[in-house]
Design a protein around this motif. Structure first.
Motif, PDB file in Angstrom:
ATOM      1  N   VAL A 182       0.852  -1.179   0.000  1.00  0.00           N
ATOM      2  CA  VAL A 182       0.000   0.000   0.000  1.00  0.00           C
ATOM      3  C   VAL A 182       0.892   1.234   0.000  1.00  0.00           C
ATOM      4  CG1 VAL A 182      -1.832  -1.210   1.233  1.00  0.00           C
ATOM      5  CG2 VAL A 182      -0.116   0.066   2.533  1.00  0.00           C
ATOM      6  N   VAL A 183       0.306   2.418  -0.207  1.00  0.00           N
ATOM      7  CA  VAL A 183       1.091   3.651  -0.151  1.00  0.00           C
ATOM      8  C   VAL A 183       0.747   4.409   1.133  1.00  0.00           C
ATOM      9  CG1 VAL A 183       1.414   3.876  -2.631  1.00  0.00           C
ATOM     10  CG2 VAL A 183      -0.612   4.881  -1.590  1.00  0.00           C
ATOM     11  N   ILE A 184       1.753   5.035   1.715  1.00  0.00           N
ATOM     12  CA  ILE A 184       1.575   5.801   2.945  1.00  0.00           C
ATOM     13  C   ILE A 184       0.990   7.163   2.605  1.00  0.00           C
ATOM     14  CG2 ILE A 184       2.769   6.823   4.920  1.00  0.00           C
ATOM     15  CD1 ILE A 184       4.887   4.587   4.581  1.00  0.00           C
ATOM     16  N   GLN A 199       7.670  -1.999  10.317  1.00  0.00           N
ATOM     17  CA  GLN A 199       8.127  -2.999   9.359  1.00  0.00           C
ATOM     18  C   GLN A 199       8.936  -2.372   8.224  1.00  0.00           C
ATOM     19  OE1 GLN A 199       5.132  -1.836   9.794  1.00  0.00           O
ATOM     20  NE2 GLN A 199       3.773  -2.016   8.014  1.00  0.00           N
ATOM     21  N   GLY A 200       8.920  -1.030   8.159  1.00  0.00           N
ATOM     22  CA  GLY A 200       9.686  -0.319   7.155  1.00  0.00           C
ATOM     23  C   GLY A 200       8.887   0.012   5.913  1.00  0.00           C
ATOM     24  N   TYR A 201       9.470   0.857   5.088  1.00  0.00           N
ATOM     25  CA  TYR A 201       8.834   1.241   3.828  1.00  0.00           C
ATOM     26  C   TYR A 201       9.907   1.592   2.802  1.00  0.00           C
ATOM     27  CZ  TYR A 201       9.727   6.091   5.330  1.00  0.00           C
ATOM     28  OH  TYR A 201      10.324   7.264   5.738  1.00  0.00           O
ATOM     29  N   THR A 202       9.530   1.581   1.553  1.00  0.00           N
ATOM     30  CA  THR A 202      10.444   1.956   0.470  1.00  0.00           C
ATOM     31  C   THR A 202       9.896   3.198  -0.229  1.00  0.00           C
ATOM     32  OG1 THR A 202       9.325   0.495  -1.110  1.00  0.00           O
ATOM     33  CG2 THR A 202      11.193  -0.419   0.100  1.00  0.00           C
ATOM     34  N   THR A 203      10.778   4.030  -0.699  1.00  0.00           N
ATOM     35  CA  THR A 203      10.392   5.263  -1.372  1.00  0.00           C
ATOM     36  C   THR A 203      10.791   5.183  -2.838  1.00  0.00           C
ATOM     37  OG1 THR A 203      10.747   6.516   0.666  1.00  0.00           O
ATOM     38  CG2 THR A 203      10.625   7.780  -1.375  1.00  0.00           C
ATOM     39  N   ALA A 204       9.850   5.450  -3.730  1.00  0.00           N
ATOM     40  CA  ALA A 204      10.141   5.437  -5.171  1.00  0.00           C
ATOM     41  C   ALA A 204      11.020   6.623  -5.517  1.00  0.00           C
ATOM     42  CB  ALA A 204       8.849   5.497  -5.963  1.00  0.00           C
ATOM     43  N   SER A 208      11.389  14.254  -9.716  1.00  0.00           N
ATOM     44  CA  SER A 208      11.127  15.441  -8.896  1.00  0.00           C
ATOM     45  C   SER A 208      11.933  15.439  -7.599  1.00  0.00           C
ATOM     46  CB  SER A 208       9.645  15.513  -8.552  1.00  0.00           C
ATOM     47  OG  SER A 208       9.281  14.432  -7.689  1.00  0.00           O
ATOM     48  N   ASN A 209      12.486  14.276  -7.246  1.00  0.00           N
ATOM     49  CA  ASN A 209      13.207  14.093  -5.975  1.00  0.00           C
ATOM     50  C   ASN A 209      12.292  14.266  -4.753  1.00  0.00           C
ATOM     51  OD1 ASN A 209      15.811  13.483  -7.019  1.00  0.00           O
ATOM     52  ND2 ASN A 209      16.121  15.657  -7.465  1.00  0.00           N
ATOM     53  N   LYS A 210      11.001  14.235  -4.993  1.00  0.00           N
ATOM     54  CA  LYS A 210      10.052  14.298  -3.891  1.00  0.00           C
ATOM     55  C   LYS A 210       9.788  12.880  -3.394  1.00  0.00           C
ATOM     56  CE  LYS A 210       7.750  18.459  -5.677  1.00  0.00           C
ATOM     57  NZ  LYS A 210       8.233  19.378  -4.626  1.00  0.00           N
ATOM     58  N   ASP A 211       9.625  12.746  -2.082  1.00  0.00           N
ATOM     59  CA  ASP A 211       9.495  11.410  -1.490  1.00  0.00           C
ATOM     60  C   ASP A 211       8.058  11.099  -1.086  1.00  0.00           C
ATOM     61  OD1 ASP A 211       9.254  13.170   0.574  1.00  0.00           O
ATOM     62  OD2 ASP A 211      10.819  12.304   1.834  1.00  0.00           O
ATOM     63  N   TYR A 212       7.125  11.439  -1.978  1.00  0.00           N
ATOM     64  CA  TYR A 212       5.714  11.241  -1.643  1.00  0.00           C
ATOM     65  C   TYR A 212       5.203   9.846  -1.950  1.00  0.00           C
ATOM     66  CZ  TYR A 212       5.057  12.094  -6.672  1.00  0.00           C
ATOM     67  OH  TYR A 212       5.135  12.024  -8.035  1.00  0.00           O
ATOM     68  N   LEU A 213       5.938   9.077  -2.753  1.00  0.00           N
ATOM     69  CA  LEU A 213       5.451   7.747  -3.154  1.00  0.00           C
ATOM     70  C   LEU A 213       6.164   6.690  -2.333  1.00  0.00           C
ATOM     71  CD1 LEU A 213       3.501   6.259  -4.981  1.00  0.00           C
ATOM     72  CD2 LEU A 213       5.201   6.346  -6.806  1.00  0.00           C
ATOM     73  N   ARG A 214       5.571   6.370  -1.166  1.00  0.00           N
ATOM     74  CA  ARG A 214       6.197   5.460  -0.210  1.00  0.00           C
ATOM     75  C   ARG A 214       5.320   4.208  -0.058  1.00  0.00           C
ATOM     76  NH1 ARG A 214       6.175   9.648   4.613  1.00  0.00           N
ATOM     77  NH2 ARG A 214       4.151   9.967   3.635  1.00  0.00           N
ATOM     78  N   PHE A 215       5.957   3.071  -0.221  1.00  0.00           N
ATOM     79  CA  PHE A 215       5.227   1.797  -0.179  1.00  0.00           C
ATOM     80  C   PHE A 215       5.575   1.005   1.089  1.00  0.00           C
ATOM     81  CE2 PHE A 215       5.497   2.857  -4.652  1.00  0.00           C
ATOM     82  CZ  PHE A 215       4.248   2.497  -5.161  1.00  0.00           C
ATOM     83  N   THR A 216       4.546   0.365   1.636  1.00  0.00           N
ATOM     84  CA  THR A 216       4.756  -0.498   2.796  1.00  0.00           C
ATOM     85  C   THR A 216       3.738  -1.629   2.746  1.00  0.00           C
ATOM     86  OG1 THR A 216       5.076  -0.519   5.204  1.00  0.00           O
ATOM     87  CG2 THR A 216       3.183   0.729   4.362  1.00  0.00           C
ATOM     88  N   ASN A 217       3.889  -2.575   3.658  1.00  0.00           N
ATOM     89  CA  ASN A 217       2.944  -3.680   3.769  1.00  0.00           C
ATOM     90  C   ASN A 217       2.275  -3.619   5.140  1.00  0.00           C
ATOM     91  OD1 ASN A 217       3.280  -5.511   1.291  1.00  0.00           O
ATOM     92  ND2 ASN A 217       5.404  -5.162   1.926  1.00  0.00           N
ATOM     93  N   VAL A 218       0.948  -3.723   5.150  1.00  0.00           N
ATOM     94  CA  VAL A 218       0.213  -3.728   6.426  1.00  0.00           C
ATOM     95  C   VAL A 218      -0.818  -4.854   6.392  1.00  0.00           C
ATOM     96  CG1 VAL A 218       0.508  -1.280   6.918  1.00  0.00           C
ATOM     97  CG2 VAL A 218      -1.457  -2.014   5.543  1.00  0.00           C
TER      98      VAL A 218
END
Length: 218
Positions: A182-184, A199-204, A208-218
């Motif tokens: 899912v995305v935060i 559990q952590g997350y990854t950032t695409a 743009s170098n903006k860190d708005y697209l962050r994925f995690t598992n819940v």
């Protein structure tokens, strides 16, 4: 879409159903899927209600109830259920189907087809569906024309999405299915995200170098 829509509270109507009279606010004590069909003894509706019956256990696992609507009588519904169950062998229509001969309920639930009418010129229900939360507010609405049957896998998918988003500050991306990342929510800072999602997350990495697209598992 005019009338009742996302964010609105379902009116506390008393309806006559194949399971007897019920008050909507009493019935909606958890997630509830309210769906309308244009008419009994019609081909697309028969396949849809049969598939709803086939998926009843999956909805039940998620704590979700089902409630069907049309303008036909209770006796008509009861006779039609025999056809539905014959079409979908092994499945029982265990959910209630409400009658609305005056067309007043479908108007209040925003389930009136703007074009379709019966032989007497009376308005017919649209192929509409509301997912209502435990707070009795509409969380999602789907509206299909009479010619197009709904996809029950999609109804199940969006229910999973809504339930997950109600528990966590997340959203579900395109084509998401249960078990996918899912995305935060953008309203959650990176520091907050570390606490909320241990559990952590990854950032695409984006141009743009903006860190708005962050994925995690819940």
């Amino acid at each position: 879409m005019p009338g009742l829509t996302i964010g609105d509270t379902i009116p506390n109507l008393e309806v006559e159903t194949t399971h007897g009279k019920l008050k909507l606010h009493d019935y909606i004590d958890n997630w509830t899927i309210i769906f309308s069909h244009p008419a009994d003894f019609t081909p697309v509706c028969t396949t849809e209600l049969g598939k709803m019956a086939a998926y009843a256990d999956e909805f039940s696992k998620r704590g979700a109830k089902l409630l069907g609507f049309s303008c036909d009588s209770i006796q008509s519904h009861q006779d039609w259920i025999k056809d539905i169950e014959a079409y979908m062998p092994g499945c029982k229509v265990s959910y209630p189907i409400a009658a609305d001969p005056t067309r007043e309920i479908i108007k209040q639930l925003n389930m009136v087809d703007p074009d379709e009418k019966d032989p007497n010129g009376n308005q017919l229900p649209s192929r509409a569906l509301h997912i209502v939360g435990p707070d009795k507010k509409v969380k999602l609405s789907l509206l299909y024309p009479a010619t197009t049957g709904r996809n029950m896998d999609e109804v199940l998918r969006v229910l999973d999405s809504l339930q997950k988003a109600s528990k966590h500050k997340i959203a579900t991306p395109v084509n998401w299915r249960q078990g996918d990342p899912v995305v935060i929510s953008p309203s959650v800072s990176n520091e907050e995200a570390k606490q909320m999602f241990p559990q952590g997350y990854t950032t695409a990495q984006l141009p743009s170098n903006k860190d708005y697209l962050r994925f995690t598992n819940v």
